[in-house]
Design a protein around this motif. Structure first.
Motif, PDB file in Angstrom:
ATOM      1  N   TRP A 277      41.766  37.774  44.926  1.00 32.88           N
ATOM      2  CA  TRP A 277      41.394  37.928  43.516  1.00 32.88           C
ATOM      3  C   TRP A 277      42.592  38.331  42.654  1.00 32.88           C
ATOM      4  O   TRP A 277      42.939  37.680  41.662  1.00 32.88           O
ATOM      5  CB  TRP A 277      40.288  38.985  43.439  1.00 32.88           C
ATOM      6  CG  TRP A 277      39.848  39.367  42.072  1.00 32.88           C
ATOM      7  CD1 TRP A 277      40.544  40.097  41.151  1.00 32.88           C
ATOM      8  CD2 TRP A 277      38.595  39.043  41.472  1.00 32.88           C
ATOM      9  NE1 TRP A 277      39.809  40.260  40.025  1.00 32.88           N
ATOM     10  CE2 TRP A 277      38.601  39.623  40.187  1.00 32.88           C
ATOM     11  CE3 TRP A 277      37.476  38.339  41.891  1.00 32.88           C
ATOM     12  CZ2 TRP A 277      37.528  39.513  39.330  1.00 32.88           C
ATOM     13  CZ3 TRP A 277      36.404  38.236  41.022  1.00 32.88           C
ATOM     14  CH2 TRP A 277      36.429  38.800  39.771  1.00 32.88           C
ATOM     15  N   ALA A 278      43.253  39.411  43.056  1.00 36.21           N
ATOM     16  CA  ALA A 278      44.387  39.924  42.285  1.00 36.21           C
ATOM     17  C   ALA A 278      45.558  38.937  42.299  1.00 36.21           C
ATOM     18  O   ALA A 278      46.207  38.709  41.282  1.00 36.21           O
ATOM     19  CB  ALA A 278      44.825  41.275  42.842  1.00 36.21           C
TER      20      ALA A 278
ATOM     21  N   TRP B 258      34.198  38.930  48.275  1.00 32.21           N
ATOM     22  CA  TRP B 258      35.046  38.525  49.398  1.00 32.21           C
ATOM     23  C   TRP B 258      36.509  38.410  48.937  1.00 32.21           C
ATOM     24  O   TRP B 258      37.425  38.903  49.577  1.00 32.21           O
ATOM     25  CB  TRP B 258      34.526  37.199  49.954  1.00 32.21           C
ATOM     26  CG  TRP B 258      35.203  36.718  51.188  1.00 32.21           C
ATOM     27  CD1 TRP B 258      36.446  36.168  51.285  1.00 32.21           C
ATOM     28  CD2 TRP B 258      34.683  36.740  52.519  1.00 32.21           C
ATOM     29  NE1 TRP B 258      36.721  35.837  52.573  1.00 32.21           N
ATOM     30  CE2 TRP B 258      35.662  36.164  53.369  1.00 32.21           C
ATOM     31  CE3 TRP B 258      33.471  37.162  53.086  1.00 32.21           C
ATOM     32  CZ2 TRP B 258      35.478  36.017  54.735  1.00 32.21           C
ATOM     33  CZ3 TRP B 258      33.288  37.004  54.451  1.00 32.21           C
ATOM     34  CH2 TRP B 258      34.284  36.445  55.269  1.00 32.21           C
ATOM     35  N   ARG B 259      36.678  37.761  47.807  1.00 30.83           N
ATOM     36  CA  ARG B 259      38.041  37.560  47.317  1.00 30.83           C
ATOM     37  C   ARG B 259      38.673  38.867  46.831  1.00 30.83           C
ATOM     38  O   ARG B 259      39.870  39.068  46.967  1.00 30.83           O
ATOM     39  CB  ARG B 259      38.041  36.528  46.183  1.00 30.83           C
ATOM     40  CG  ARG B 259      37.794  35.130  46.708  1.00 30.83           C
ATOM     41  CD  ARG B 259      37.868  34.103  45.594  1.00 30.83           C
ATOM     42  NE  ARG B 259      37.670  32.766  46.122  1.00 30.83           N
ATOM     43  CZ  ARG B 259      37.542  31.676  45.363  1.00 30.83           C
ATOM     44  NH1 ARG B 259      37.603  31.788  44.047  1.00 30.83           N
ATOM     45  NH2 ARG B 259      37.364  30.506  45.910  1.00 30.83           N
ATOM     46  N   ARG B 260      37.858  39.730  46.249  1.00 30.84           N
ATOM     47  CA  ARG B 260      38.375  41.040  45.849  1.00 30.84           C
ATOM     48  C   ARG B 260      38.871  41.793  47.073  1.00 30.84           C
ATOM     49  O   ARG B 260      39.962  42.354  47.081  1.00 30.84           O
ATOM     50  CB  ARG B 260      37.265  41.863  45.187  1.00 30.84           C
ATOM     51  CG  ARG B 260      37.265  41.815  43.685  1.00 30.84           C
ATOM     52  CD  ARG B 260      36.277  42.871  43.171  1.00 30.84           C
ATOM     53  NE  ARG B 260      35.355  42.278  42.207  1.00 30.84           N
ATOM     54  CZ  ARG B 260      35.559  42.315  40.891  1.00 30.84           C
ATOM     55  NH1 ARG B 260      36.643  42.878  40.402  1.00 30.84           N
ATOM     56  NH2 ARG B 260      34.684  41.774  40.062  1.00 30.84           N
ATOM     57  N   ALA B 261      38.042  41.783  48.127  1.00 33.26           N
ATOM     58  CA  ALA B 261      38.363  42.548  49.333  1.00 33.26           C
ATOM     59  C   ALA B 261      39.619  42.009  50.019  1.00 33.26           C
ATOM     60  O   ALA B 261      40.423  42.763  50.568  1.00 33.26           O
ATOM     61  CB  ALA B 261      37.178  42.519  50.296  1.00 33.26           C
TER      62      ALA B 261
ATOM     63  N   PRO C  16      41.433  29.135  53.321  1.00 33.59           N
ATOM     64  CA  PRO C  16      41.512  30.310  54.209  1.00 33.59           C
ATOM     65  C   PRO C  16      41.000  31.593  53.556  1.00 33.59           C
ATOM     66  O   PRO C  16      40.565  32.505  54.249  1.00 33.59           O
ATOM     67  CB  PRO C  16      43.005  30.406  54.543  1.00 33.59           C
ATOM     68  CG  PRO C  16      43.697  29.574  53.528  1.00 33.59           C
ATOM     69  CD  PRO C  16      42.743  28.536  53.072  1.00 33.59           C
ATOM     70  N   GLN C  17      41.037  31.659  52.211  1.00 36.75           N
ATOM     71  CA  GLN C  17      40.660  32.911  51.566  1.00 36.75           C
ATOM     72  C   GLN C  17      39.152  33.073  51.406  1.00 36.75           C
ATOM     73  O   GLN C  17      38.690  34.122  50.961  1.00 36.75           O
ATOM     74  CB  GLN C  17      41.343  33.044  50.201  1.00 36.75           C
ATOM     75  CG  GLN C  17      40.785  32.151  49.097  1.00 36.75           C
ATOM     76  CD  GLN C  17      41.436  30.771  49.048  1.00 36.75           C
ATOM     77  OE1 GLN C  17      42.067  30.358  50.011  1.00 36.75           O
ATOM     78  NE2 GLN C  17      41.266  30.072  47.952  1.00 36.75           N
TER      79      GLN C  17
END
Lengths: 332, 332
Positions: A271-272, A264-267, A231-232
């Motif tokens: 990511w975090a 994408w994952r940062r947004a 999903p991410q």
């Protein structure tokens, strides 16, 4: 290495690492690889000094069995990035290094061009007996490379045992490098690794192997579609792509894909979340390994374990009863 | 269960088990499954009393995914043996039992004929959270069945997670039961399981599936030949065979094969070596699990682990440094 108080060494070396000096970085990695208690105290002081530097590299795990062209890929890919002004660090997790003295990155003639590039830093896998020790060293070396301002940290491994999971647990993205192969060989990919790979990169898409590479890439793409959607991630990931490290084909597209996924994952905040979960995982894993290490590092405990184990093997004591005896002894 | 001193219960129940009384056996297994400390002391006294009975059953591990006809196979195979005067015990290791309340052997209607046979003893998997706990209970139940004079102890599991390895580590022989399948499905067999299987038994070689079963069996035979020869075994092992549990076809041949392999290993000394190594493995495994359990059973330790873990996840402490702190705290 001369004597230093933990803090005085950190005072000296931390600013040099923050300036990106490769010699200081190399020395700091040697420090974290050391088994000496005073070195450990210095390393901890240094890491603590650097942990709030606020720099963050893209950490990319890369696995591939011997023969898929891993060194050639890293060299071509790394040279492309350094030519664009990026700084690239390459670290290795080699589960076989304890036995063989290091089968990857040990050979100085590998990645000859990249190793001479001032914007690159290459560090072979240390020779340590425990994958756990290699894992700690590599995670801490990644932190040092980040503090030294590298944009990309590539963590290279071979697909042996648990090493891929270890590397995936310290990476933001995980790439699996594959060679072109016929249908029968495709099943050789472990299911577990398909599930952690963000991208499957089919190398050697050149010359006589080009059409095989195209088919292989399509086959992996099909196999990846069978996996559950994450999903991410954007719809097209995990994806299979084709490159030729020798002809330097497809490398920019691979980098674009990595950046797209990372952004994408940062947004999305993934990511975090992932980095926090990884840190927590390694904390608990080190606690577990440290507890178990008491059985082997303390000679008295080791002797007691061997003695009870011999009684069990001879049938003189039941495994569970002898285990309770050992545990009571450890908790005494 | 009434109050007993550890020894008085062992005094009462041990002779009844040695006489082969199934009710005493069932009660003793309930005792080893209990989490109460006084029950544990009684179980240890009982096992200690029985461990030198000098009886030895053939311990056969059997794995197969749901749908391969495991119950039908065990029932037909077990009935054939009891008709020959053999006594057969069936135990289960079900890694899903903690969640589902037991997906195998939980249903009383399974193996209806065998469960009514006076020469058979069937015991479902206990509902315990830890595979480690299930493993200890099953090993100890195997010992009790041996002391009760059973000739064959079948240890059944499903091919989920580590359960097959757990069962193989407590068996003299390990069988993998498979259904007839087309070429594409063959790759579903985990490589690890191929390497521990002594025999692959293709079931449902009857009716419309007979020709598929023949091909499947040949395919597995081919795959097994690719594995390294085991020096301790006759040339034809590991082998793939075909049975029909429904038509009771091939069951005697399967039993002959098991006996042949068992006798060969007994004669070569491999049998005794393997049992000694298994006992030692379980001793060390229980010590490891017991050590790690301190992190979760002691509420103070658990709170400390959670607190340090949260700091690590927030980036306020390094994983390795927090782990050292936790380990020092545990060793205080």
């Amino acid at each position: 290495m001369p004597q230093h108080s933990p803090d005085s060494l950190a005072d000296t070396i931390a600013p040099r690492i923050l300036r990106g000096e490769r010699r200081a970085l190399a020395r700091a990695i040697t420090l974290i690889e050391s088994g000496r208690a005073d070195h450990r105290a210095q390393a901890v002081a240094l890491l603590d000094r650097l942990k709030d530097a606020g720099r963050s590299a893209l950490r990319v795990g890369l696995s591939g069995t011997p023969g898929v062209g891993k060194s050639t890929f890293i060299e071509s890919f790394g040279m492309m990035l350094t030519a664009q002004g990026k700084r690239v660090a390459v670290l290795a997790v080699d589960p076989s290094s304890a036995r063989s003295g290091g089968s990857i990155l040990g050979d100085k003639t590998r990645m000859e061009r990249l190793s001479r590039d001032p914007n690159a830093f290459i560090r072979p896998s240390p020779s340590q007996t425990q994958l756990g020790g290699v894992a700690r060293r590599t995670r801490e070396a990644v932190m040092l490379c980040e503090a030294a301002g590298f944009d990309l940290v590539l963590i290279e491994t071979v697909g042996v045992g648990q090493s891929e999971t270890v590397v995936a647990e310290m990476s933001d993205l995980f790439l699996l490098l594959m060679a072109p192969a016929g249908g029968d060989e495709l099943q050789g990919v472990k299911r577990g690794i398909m599930e952690i790979a963000d991208m499957i990169v089919v190398n050697k898409a050149d010359g006589a192997l080009k059409s095989t590479a195209t088919r292989t890439c399509a086959d992996y793409a099909g196999a990846l579609r069978l996996l559950r959607k994450r999903p991410q991630d954007p719809d097209e990931f995990p994806k299979a792509i084709m490159v030729s490290a020798v002809e330097e084909m497809g490398l920019q597209a691979a980098w674009d894909d990595m950046q797209l996924l990372a952004e994408w994952r940062r947004a999305s905040g993934h990511w975090a979340t992932r980095r926090a979960a990884q840190a927590q995982y390694w904390f608990e894993e080190e606690v577990r390994q440290g507890l178990l290490a008491r059985l082997t590092t303390d000679p008295v405990a080791r002797a007691r374990l061997a003695e009870l184990g011999a009684q069990v093997a001879k049938g003189k004591a039941l495994p569970g009863v002898a285990a309770d005896e050992m545990l009571n002894w450890l908790a005494r």
